[in-house]
Write a protein that holds these residues in place. Structure first.
Motif, short mmCIF file in Angstrom:
data_model
loop_
_atom_site.label_atom_id
_atom_site.label_comp_id
_atom_site.label_asym_id
_atom_site.label_seq_id
_atom_site.Cartn_x
_atom_site.Cartn_y
_atom_site.Cartn_z
N VAL A 34 46.24 35.53 36.04
CA VAL A 34 45.02 34.83 35.65
C VAL A 34 45.25 33.32 35.60
CG1 VAL A 34 43.39 34.47 33.77
CG2 VAL A 34 43.98 36.79 34.48
N ALA A 35 46.33 32.89 34.96
CA ALA A 35 46.61 31.45 34.87
C ALA A 35 46.84 30.86 36.26
CB ALA A 35 47.82 31.21 33.98
N MET A 36 47.52 31.59 37.12
CA MET A 36 47.75 31.11 38.50
C MET A 36 46.43 30.96 39.24
SD MET A 36 48.85 33.15 41.78
CE MET A 36 47.17 33.75 41.58
N ALA A 37 45.55 31.97 39.12
CA ALA A 37 44.26 31.92 39.80
C ALA A 37 43.43 30.74 39.29
CB ALA A 37 43.50 33.23 39.60
N ARG A 38 43.43 30.53 38.01
CA ARG A 38 42.68 29.40 37.44
C ARG A 38 43.23 28.07 37.93
NH1 ARG A 38 42.22 32.11 31.42
NH2 ARG A 38 40.28 33.28 31.81
N ALA A 39 44.55 27.99 38.08
CA ALA A 39 45.17 26.76 38.57
C ALA A 39 44.75 26.48 40.01
CB ALA A 39 46.68 26.87 38.46
N LEU A 40 44.70 27.51 40.84
CA LEU A 40 44.27 27.33 42.23
C LEU A 40 42.80 26.93 42.31
CD1 LEU A 40 46.10 30.39 43.82
CD2 LEU A 40 46.54 27.99 44.37
N ALA A 42 41.08 25.40 40.08
CA ALA A 42 40.95 24.03 39.58
C ALA A 42 41.27 23.01 40.67
CB ALA A 42 41.87 23.82 38.38
N GLY A 43 42.11 23.41 41.62
CA GLY A 43 42.45 22.52 42.73
C GLY A 43 41.52 22.65 43.92
N GLY A 44 40.52 23.52 43.84
CA GLY A 44 39.55 23.65 44.91
C GLY A 44 39.79 24.79 45.88
N THR A 205 48.00 23.49 40.76
CA THR A 205 46.70 22.82 40.93
C THR A 205 46.83 21.63 41.87
OG1 THR A 205 45.85 23.53 38.78
CG2 THR A 205 44.88 21.55 39.73
N ARG A 206 47.91 20.86 41.73
CA ARG A 206 48.11 19.70 42.61
C ARG A 206 48.27 20.14 44.06
NH1 ARG A 206 52.59 17.75 44.61
NH2 ARG A 206 53.94 18.80 43.09
N LEU A 207 49.08 21.16 44.29
CA LEU A 207 49.28 21.66 45.65
C LEU A 207 47.97 22.19 46.24
CD1 LEU A 207 52.68 23.51 45.13
CD2 LEU A 207 52.31 21.44 46.49
N ALA A 211 45.93 20.80 49.51
CA ALA A 211 45.56 21.72 50.60
C ALA A 211 44.05 21.69 50.85
CB ALA A 211 46.01 23.14 50.26
N ALA A 212 43.28 21.64 49.78
CA ALA A 212 41.82 21.63 49.92
C ALA A 212 41.32 20.39 50.64
CB ALA A 212 41.16 21.74 48.55
#
Length: 217
Positions: A34-40, A42-44, A205-207, A211-212
């Motif tokens: 869940v935390a990983m998905a939210r981080a992605l 958040a980065g778009g 999130t930065r990565l 990428a986005a």
């Protein structure tokens, strides 16, 4: 591309066009999903391919589907009708396969599960097209010919759009994305193993944000 209401079914091409990169995710710990998905997100990056390569993959898909509604979680490494059914039951919104078979294609069609089938040759593209698929995963992209192969395919298969996956990195993604028949790329660099281990969600999130922002041809 603005994502349509995700309560509706997306087409394979819409999934590929939402962002320049679909992350290829391997999870060993359900508590990180869940935390990983939210981080992605958040980065778009909202189209998330969780590969069925670990015992906890289906549980991770289920957790993301339930707890991160702004994400569109899919199942990767779908190799059989049983995989497709299990993924759909877990809440997957799309499927990605390393190759193409009529069995997998029919199963996903019957389930209403959009499929990005894997292809590596002209014959495999033609077989996928016979099954009704024109948005395809090119896998493994680098070993199978890379950008040179995609350029060669553009003539005879100019109605097909590809998501090259396998050997794609932050360093070479732009070369692939510049091609007219590439809708997006798939890559694992957005979710590094060490970032997962240290729960460095800000790095993910930065990565994802980088990428986005990649340009497409």
């Amino acid at each position: 591309m603005a994502l349509k209401d995700i309560t509706t079914r997306l087409t394979p091409l819409e999934i590929m066009q939402d962002a320049p990169v679909i992350p290829v995710i391997v999870l060993q710990d359900r508590t990180q999903a869940v935390a990983m998905a939210r981080a992605l997100v958040a980065g778009g990056i909202r189209m998330l391919e969780v590969t069925l390569r670990t015992p906890v993959a289906l549980a991770c898909i289920e957790a993301i589907a339930k707890e991160v509604p702004e994400a569109v979680v899919g199942a990767g490494t779908v190799r059989s009708a049983a995989d497709a059914q299990a993924a759909a039951l877990a809440g997957a919104r799309f499927a990605v396969s390393p190759g193409y078979t009529q069995e997998v294609g029919k199963a996903c069609h019957d389930l209403g599960l959009p499929l990005l089938p894997g292809v590596a040759t002209g014959s495999e593209i033609m077989q996928a097209q016979e099954g009704g698929y024109t948005a395809l995963k090119f896998f493994p992209a680098l070993p199978a010919g890379g950008t040179a192969m995609l350029k060669a395919w553009h003539g005879p298969f100019n109605d097909v759009r590809f998501c090259p996956t396998g050997g794609i990195t932050a360093g070479n993604a732009r070369e692939f994305l510049a091609l007219p028949n590439v809708a997006c790329v798939g890559g694992s660099w957005l979710v590094p193993t060490d970032a997962l281990a240290s729960q460095d969600w800000a790095r993910i999130t930065r990565l994802a944000s980088e990428a986005a922002g990649l340009p497409r041809g």
